[in-house]
Design a protein around this motif. Structure first.
Motif, mmCIF file in Angstrom:
data_model
loop_
_atom_site.group_PDB
_atom_site.id
_atom_site.type_symbol
_atom_site.label_atom_id
_atom_site.label_comp_id
_atom_site.label_asym_id
_atom_site.label_seq_id
_atom_site.Cartn_x
_atom_site.Cartn_y
_atom_site.Cartn_z
ATOM 1 N N PRO A 183 -9.450 11.333 0.638
ATOM 2 C CA PRO A 183 -8.069 11.436 1.127
ATOM 3 C C PRO A 183 -7.342 12.608 0.458
ATOM 4 O O PRO A 183 -7.544 12.877 -0.732
ATOM 5 N N ASN B 196 -5.002 13.738 7.349
ATOM 6 C CA ASN B 196 -3.812 12.955 7.004
ATOM 7 C C ASN B 196 -3.482 11.925 8.076
ATOM 8 O O ASN B 196 -3.083 10.795 7.775
ATOM 9 N N LEU C 187 -5.643 8.763 7.813
ATOM 10 C CA LEU C 187 -5.204 7.865 6.739
ATOM 11 C C LEU C 187 -3.996 7.051 7.186
ATOM 12 O O LEU C 187 -3.921 5.844 6.930
ATOM 13 N N LYS C 188 -3.083 7.717 7.885
ATOM 14 C CA LYS C 188 -1.870 7.023 8.338
ATOM 15 C C LYS C 188 -2.207 5.931 9.349
ATOM 16 O O LYS C 188 -1.661 4.820 9.289
ATOM 17 N N SER D 173 -3.877 2.994 7.669
ATOM 18 C CA SER D 173 -2.975 2.224 6.793
ATOM 19 C C SER D 173 -2.376 1.010 7.500
ATOM 20 O O SER D 173 -1.905 0.077 6.848
ATOM 21 N N ALA E 108 -6.272 1.629 2.606
ATOM 22 C CA ALA E 108 -5.656 2.786 3.262
ATOM 23 C C ALA E 108 -4.136 2.710 3.178
ATOM 24 O O ALA E 108 -3.454 3.733 3.023
ATOM 25 N N GLY F 213 -3.247 3.918 -0.104
ATOM 26 C CA GLY F 213 -3.442 5.358 -0.119
ATOM 27 C C GLY F 213 -2.308 6.104 0.561
ATOM 28 O O GLY F 213 -1.837 7.136 0.061
ATOM 29 N N GLN F 214 -1.842 5.592 1.694
ATOM 30 C CA GLN F 214 -0.730 6.215 2.401
ATOM 31 C C GLN F 214 0.538 6.162 1.564
ATOM 32 O O GLN F 214 1.314 7.122 1.516
ATOM 33 N N MET G 204 -10.452 13.633 4.331
ATOM 34 C CA MET G 204 -9.913 12.765 5.375
ATOM 35 C C MET G 204 -8.649 13.380 5.969
ATOM 36 O O MET G 204 -7.720 13.737 5.223
#
Length: 342
Positions: free
Chosen positions: A217, A282, A285-286, A289, A295, A298-299, A280
């Motif tokens: 990420p 962006n 990832l969003k 999430s 995730a 992470g976000q 990854m």
């Protein structure tokens, strides 16, 4: 006269480094352990790292969840470094199971310190109590900031550190009776480990270095060497102007997870083949999430402002980082290799 210090939780990653620096500086050190069975392991680790003045180290059994022995632990001590945190072997289903022990633990320590006339307590707090909900990248996060305890995505652990620190400051204000108090608020702690017991922050490095993280990420991080965190505690303990202050513990600047991966591939070539080169997106990832807890965390981290200032520690404590953010990462990776953790 030799100053006398109590370190809570001497068996931990940070606590062990605390014992090392204090003993090498000539302090009379007592440390709490949850069981005296840990004593031999601590002594062996310190001997293996050629620590001086081991005759100045003593042990006492004390648990943050119980009143037993805390006043005895602080008897004749000038300072207390409150490093230990409540231990959980599983993630509790109810966040109050994490938050309540954290608050009760620091209040138990402060009450005992007040009764035994300790001069100053320095608490290991966390950056999670400072800047986890500042998402404005045009600003600089400083010790004046506080994380919003009601923010969605804030983990139970970070919330527990936040609320424990708030409770501690409130106690000092209302019941401290002259007890001096300061906090150290570290970002992700890396650097070398004295044994195979490492901090939770190392899980991120394990994921990258082992190859279990298939896509990296694009998340910015602030990092700090464990030796710097210890140095800050000792300076906050002894510097007159540190009383009543918070200090962010962070090296200069920020480093992204893809940058960490590239650094490991370049500087630790024996790991290069297993470290992913894939970043990854962006957007992915969003999207993830919304469906995945990891995730989602992470976000939350990706949105956090990482323009973090360590100027206060430099100005009031005369501190400067032992090395760069890259040094902190690479010495941590070296420990993972040394103790076969990756």
């Amino acid at each position: 006269m030799t100053d006398k210090v109590l370190v809570t939780g001497g068996t931990g990653f940070l606590g062990m480094q605390m014992l090392l620096q204090l003993l090498n500086k000539g302090y009379d050190v007592r440390t709490t352990v949850r069981s005296l069975k840990s004593k031999d392991k601590v002594l062996t680790t310190l001997r293996n790292n050629e620590v001086s003045n081991l005759d100045r180290l003593s042990f006492i059994e004390a648990d943050l969840s119980k009143d037993d022995n805390w006043e005895a632990a602080m008897a004749d001590r000038d300072y207390v470094l409150s490093v230990a945190s409540p231990v959980f072997f599983e993630i509790p289903k109810d966040e109050s199971e994490v938050i309540r022990p954290a608050i009760e633990g620091i209040i138990r320590i402060l009450k005992a310190a007040t009764r035994t006339k300790v001069k100053r307590v320095v608490m290991t707090s966390n950056f999670g109590a400072v800047g986890f909900t500042n998402q404005d990248w045009q600003t600089v996060t400083t010790e004046k900031d506080w994380t919003d305890e009601n923010a969605k995505g804030l983990s139970a652990y970070e919330k527990s550190k936040l609320l424990a620190e708030k409770a501690a400051w409130k106690f000092i204000e209302t019941e401290g009776n002259g007890l001096e108090f300061a906090t150290i608020n570290p970002v992700a702690i890396f650097g070398p480990s004295l044994d195979s017991h490492v901090s939770g922050s190392f899980d991120l490095l394990k994921g990258i270095a082992s190859g279990s993280m298939k896509m990296i990420p694009n998340i910015q991080l602030n990092v700090v060497d464990v030796r710097d965190v210890v140095d800050l505690h000792i300076r906050a303990m002894t510097t007159p102007g540190a009383a009543g202050q918070r200090f962010i513990a962070s090296t200069d600047g920020m480093i992204s997870m893809p940058e960490i991966a590239a650094l490991i591939r370049k500087e630790r070539p024996q790991l290069a083949e297993q470290v992913s080169k894939r970043t990854m997106p962006n957007g992915l990832l969003k999207i993830a999430s919304h469906f995945n807890a990891t995730a989602k965390e992470g976000q939350f981290m990706a949105e956090m402002n990482r323009n973090v200032s360590n100027a206060k520690a430099r100005e009031i404590l005369g501190w400067k980082p032992i090395g760069t953010k890259e040094d902190a990462v690479l010495t941590a990776v070296e420990s993972l290799l040394k103790y076969d953790l990756v």
